[in-house]
Design a protein around this motif. Sequence first.
Motif, PDB file in Angstrom:
ATOM      1  N   ALA A 148       0.812  -1.219   0.000  1.00 51.75           N
ATOM      2  CA  ALA A 148       0.000   0.000   0.000  1.00 51.75           C
ATOM      3  C   ALA A 148       0.845   1.267   0.000  1.00 51.75           C
ATOM      4  O   ALA A 148       0.296   2.366  -0.076  1.00 51.75           O
ATOM      5  CB  ALA A 148      -0.921   0.013   1.216  1.00 51.75           C
ATOM      6  N   ASN A 149       2.176   1.110   0.079  1.00 53.09           N
ATOM      7  CA  ASN A 149       3.054   2.276   0.175  1.00 53.09           C
ATOM      8  C   ASN A 149       3.917   2.501  -1.057  1.00 53.09           C
ATOM      9  O   ASN A 149       4.438   3.603  -1.243  1.00 53.09           O
ATOM     10  CB  ASN A 149       3.969   2.144   1.403  1.00 53.09           C
ATOM     11  N   ASP A 150       4.104   1.484  -1.861  1.00 51.82           N
ATOM     12  CA  ASP A 150       4.963   1.572  -3.046  1.00 51.82           C
ATOM     13  C   ASP A 150       4.131   1.174  -4.260  1.00 51.82           C
ATOM     14  O   ASP A 150       3.742   0.015  -4.392  1.00 51.82           O
ATOM     15  CB  ASP A 150       6.164   0.641  -2.875  1.00 51.82           C
ATOM     16  N   ALA A 151       3.859   2.133  -5.148  1.00 52.67           N
ATOM     17  CA  ALA A 151       2.949   1.867  -6.267  1.00 52.67           C
ATOM     18  C   ALA A 151       3.476   0.815  -7.226  1.00 52.67           C
ATOM     19  O   ALA A 151       2.710   0.010  -7.756  1.00 52.67           O
ATOM     20  CB  ALA A 151       2.667   3.166  -7.022  1.00 52.67           C
ATOM     21  N   VAL A 152       4.778   0.800  -7.470  1.00 54.81           N
ATOM     22  CA  VAL A 152       5.346  -0.205  -8.386  1.00 54.81           C
ATOM     23  C   VAL A 152       5.221  -1.591  -7.781  1.00 54.81           C
ATOM     24  O   VAL A 152       4.791  -2.541  -8.449  1.00 54.81           O
ATOM     25  CB  VAL A 152       6.815   0.126  -8.727  1.00 54.81           C
ATOM     26  N   ILE A 153       5.585  -1.730  -6.507  1.00 53.50           N
ATOM     27  CA  ILE A 153       5.431  -3.033  -5.846  1.00 53.50           C
ATOM     28  C   ILE A 153       3.967  -3.429  -5.808  1.00 53.50           C
ATOM     29  O   ILE A 153       3.620  -4.602  -5.982  1.00 53.50           O
ATOM     30  CB  ILE A 153       6.041  -2.990  -4.431  1.00 53.50           C
ATOM     31  N   SER A 154       3.097  -2.462  -5.597  1.00 53.81           N
ATOM     32  CA  SER A 154       1.665  -2.745  -5.566  1.00 53.81           C
ATOM     33  C   SER A 154       1.207  -3.372  -6.886  1.00 53.81           C
ATOM     34  O   SER A 154       0.534  -4.414  -6.909  1.00 53.81           O
ATOM     35  CB  SER A 154       0.901  -1.447  -5.293  1.00 53.81           C
ATOM     36  N   PHE A 155       1.591  -2.743  -7.996  1.00 59.18           N
ATOM     37  CA  PHE A 155       1.245  -3.309  -9.295  1.00 59.18           C
ATOM     38  C   PHE A 155       1.958  -4.641  -9.541  1.00 59.18           C
ATOM     39  O   PHE A 155       1.399  -5.549 -10.169  1.00 59.18           O
ATOM     40  CB  PHE A 155       1.600  -2.332 -10.418  1.00 59.18           C
ATOM     41  N   ARG A 156       3.163  -4.765  -9.037  1.00 58.37           N
ATOM     42  CA  ARG A 156       3.883  -6.034  -9.230  1.00 58.37           C
ATOM     43  C   ARG A 156       3.197  -7.179  -8.498  1.00 58.37           C
ATOM     44  O   ARG A 156       3.171  -8.309  -8.997  1.00 58.37           O
ATOM     45  CB  ARG A 156       5.340  -5.897  -8.774  1.00 58.37           C
ATOM     46  N   THR A 157       2.643  -6.915  -7.312  1.00 60.52           N
ATOM     47  CA  THR A 157       1.940  -7.996  -6.621  1.00 60.52           C
ATOM     48  C   THR A 157       0.705  -8.419  -7.411  1.00 60.52           C
ATOM     49  O   THR A 157       0.382  -9.612  -7.488  1.00 60.52           O
ATOM     50  CB  THR A 157       1.509  -7.586  -5.199  1.00 60.52           C
ATOM     51  N   ALA A 158       0.020  -7.438  -8.015  1.00 62.89           N
ATOM     52  CA  ALA A 158      -1.155  -7.767  -8.824  1.00 62.89           C
ATOM     53  C   ALA A 158      -0.757  -8.602 -10.030  1.00 62.89           C
ATOM     54  O   ALA A 158      -1.416  -9.596 -10.364  1.00 62.89           O
ATOM     55  CB  ALA A 158      -1.862  -6.483  -9.263  1.00 62.89           C
ATOM     56  N   LEU A 159       0.325  -8.211 -10.684  1.00 69.28           N
ATOM     57  CA  LEU A 159       0.781  -8.948 -11.863  1.00 69.28           C
ATOM     58  C   LEU A 159       1.374 -10.298 -11.475  1.00 69.28           C
ATOM     59  O   LEU A 159       1.245 -11.278 -12.226  1.00 69.28           O
ATOM     60  CB  LEU A 159       1.793  -8.107 -12.637  1.00 69.28           C
TER      61      LEU A 159
END
Length: 236
Positions: A163-174
Amino acid sequence: MALPESNQMAPLLVVCLLFAGIAAAAAQNGGSVAGIVTQSFFDGIINQASSSCAGRGFYTRSAFLTAAGNYPQFGSTGSAADSRREIAAFFAHVTHETGHFCYIEEINGASQNYCDTSRTDWPCVSGRNYYGRGPLQLTWNYNYGPAGRAIGFDGLRAPETVANDAVISFRTALWFWMNNCHSPITSGQGFGATIRAINGDLECNGRNPTTVNARVGYYTDYCRQLGVDPGNNLTC
């Protein structure tokens, strides 16, 4: 000494064949993910969220594309139509899960217990909560643990990173998508198979047709925007 004409032409022929191969590959997969997920397409989703939504200042097309660069098979497997259907499917689920990118974290998630104590391979850490976060609302310790290991953060001790890092957030989704949804949608099983992979126990087989229909509605709309037929087997 001048080279024979046939030898002079050979390098040019190789270059021409190389560019022809690149063009053919681009035609095969429908172009790059960045070329399909335009700023206009992305904004068309997120701009439907209220300006007060936390996600409006968090989710960006740039963060998505950076994350997608770690998953080269996403949106590039099969035909041009396959690529566009996969991208439409991914964003349909993201739209549903986050309310058009409004939410970063699950509503009232902190009040829920998403610790599966039977999964001793991914033990819960005291004081940490594994409620939904990110574009696909990653949930449960058995998802946070392996996602963190694959991506490079401590999913069990620091789930809030999603919830704090947008790139990691998208990476978890992918990461979740590539492990659970990529094969079904690219192999022709249809959008319904991705619903089953994401929330089948709660929605499929008549359990919650309203949410299934909502997901299908987003999917067919995005397929229309991307100029591709949605295919068969849309529901689960």
